[in-house]
Design an enzyme around this catalytic site. Structure first.
Site, PDB file in Angstrom:
ATOM      1  N   HIS A 204       0.830  -1.216   0.000  1.00 25.67           N
ATOM      2  CA  HIS A 204       0.000   0.000   0.000  1.00 25.67           C
ATOM      3  C   HIS A 204       0.867   1.270   0.000  1.00 25.67           C
ATOM      4  CE1 HIS A 204       0.501  -0.595   4.315  1.00 25.67           C
ATOM      5  NE2 HIS A 204      -0.515  -1.456   4.401  1.00 25.67           N
ATOM      6  N   ASP A 259      -7.124  -3.745  -0.142  1.00 35.38           N
ATOM      7  CA  ASP A 259      -6.852  -3.782   1.301  1.00 35.38           C
ATOM      8  C   ASP A 259      -8.185  -3.837   2.053  1.00 35.38           C
ATOM      9  OD1 ASP A 259      -5.518  -3.824   3.711  1.00 35.38           O
ATOM     10  OD2 ASP A 259      -4.786  -1.768   3.614  1.00 35.38           O
TER      11      ASP A 259
END
Length: 368
Positions: A204, A259
């Site tokens: 991320h 995510d």
């Protein structure tokens, strides 16, 4: 069978996709520009390499959660995914990995294919936990070997600045495991050294890592200057559109992940994320102190968000399908071509999902 604008490995084709026994046999049609017609889009199925949960269930709950999670994400066009763990005590991780390993051997009807595991922690910096529970510790090869015996671990997130992790990166990357830099306070130099040791991506991007400063470029600087691959959450909360554009110009094979948490596909309220309780509200998921804790993003919305900030549909599709497949070395997924798995999504001209196919199975996602 109606015609579609099919995004093939070599460009757009107006025609029909023929499949048998779960594989693409042929694509019949002629090259086209979708701007010249009003037919739907047929794209490769989305591949999400960072999934913590969905449909009210969390990966760390174990076997009872996996089918719900994979059924939830297939409703939004995800045809394959990595089950992503949270930082937790070793016994808990081992239990979940054993159950994921068994689940990966089959694909229940109406679900996305679970390709393996993304081990996000516990080998992270305790000073950069983000939303991870505080069970971080230095990696030991014996523990990793025990985990590898339980499930197909495809990706491991690791903080490279922790003593001993450079050797682990070298060893595991030599075995084909994708070692990702993340949840780290490392310097630019430590990030570059990790890439040289065999690390291949960043977890991320921008989030839970040392930021870019013009005198201390940090891990973000190492990614922007040197990475071929990195994952990014395009929910427009985790990363500003301007920062997404910077990454797109810098990282050739930037790919997108959700995510996603148990809150994905669910109404506002409280949900589990590992040992944490998180709250879904205002389009995001947060810890009680306001820290972003994963997302509620789905891959079809990720596509729309990328198009919204200016990407053409074919490039947005690449970053949701081909590039994550390439990153894992899966040349039979993430593209529509003869011999590839028949994983695809159909979207209308407003980019609303209207059909999903996984390995040749038409998913009844509207009634799931």
């Amino acid at each position: 069978m109606s015609e579609d604008n099919i995004l093939t490995a070599s460009g757009w084709v107006r025609g029909r996709l023929i499949h048998e026994h779960g594989r693409v046999v042929s694509i019949e049609g002629v090259p086209c520009d979708p701007a010249d017609n009003d037919l739907p889009y047929l794209l490769p199925g989305f591949i999400d390499l960072h999934v913590h949960g969905g449909g009210g269930k969390d990966i760390m709950e174990g076997a009872s959660a996996f089918e719900t999670i994979s059924k939830t994400h297939v409703r939004f066009g995800t045809t394959s995914l990595l089950a992503t763990t949270m930082t937790a005590p070793s016994a808990e991780i081992s239990s979940v990995l054993k159950e994921v390993g068994e689940f990966c051997k089959r694909r229940p009807k109406g679900t996305a294919r679970v390709l393996g595991v993304h081990l996000e922690g516990p080998y992270i910096n305790p000073g950069k936990l983000g939303a991870q529970p505080n069970f971080a510790h230095t990696a030991l090869m014996a523990e990793v070997e025990a985990y590898l015996a339980l499930a197909p671990i495809r990706v491991i997130t690791i903080a490279p600045e922790i003593a001993g992790h450079d050797a682990l990166i070298r060893e595991l990357s030599s075995r084909g495991i994708r070692m990702q830099i993340g949840h780290t306070l490392g310097s630019y130099e430590e990030g570059v050294a990790a890439l040289a040791a065999g690390a291949t991506s960043f977890t991320h991007l921008y989030n839970a890592m040392s930021p870019l400063h013009h005198r201390e470029p940090g891990i973000v600087g190492a990614a922007l200057a040197h990475a071929k691959y990195a994952e990014l959450i395009p929910d427009l909360l985790h990363v500003h559109p301007g920062a997404i554009r910077v990454a797109l110009r810098s990282i050739p094979c930037l790919y997108c992940v959700t995510d996603s948490t148990a809150a994905a596909g669910m109404p506002d309220g409280e949900y589990k994320l590992g040992s944490h309780t998180v709250t879904k509200c205002l389009g995001g998921v947060r810890l009680p102190d306001g820290t972003l804790a994963g997302s509620t993003l789905t891959m079809d919305q990720a596509l729309r968000n990328l198009v919204k900030i200016g990407l053409p549909i074919n490039e947005a599709s690449q970053r949701l399908s081909q590039f994550p497949a390439d990153y894992l070395g899966l040349n039979e997924r993430g593209r529509l071509a003869p011999g590839a798995w028949a994983d695809c999504v159909r979207l209308d001209r407003a980019l609303t999902l209207t059909a999903v196919m996984v390995e040749g199975e038409n998913i009844d996602f509207k009634n799931a």
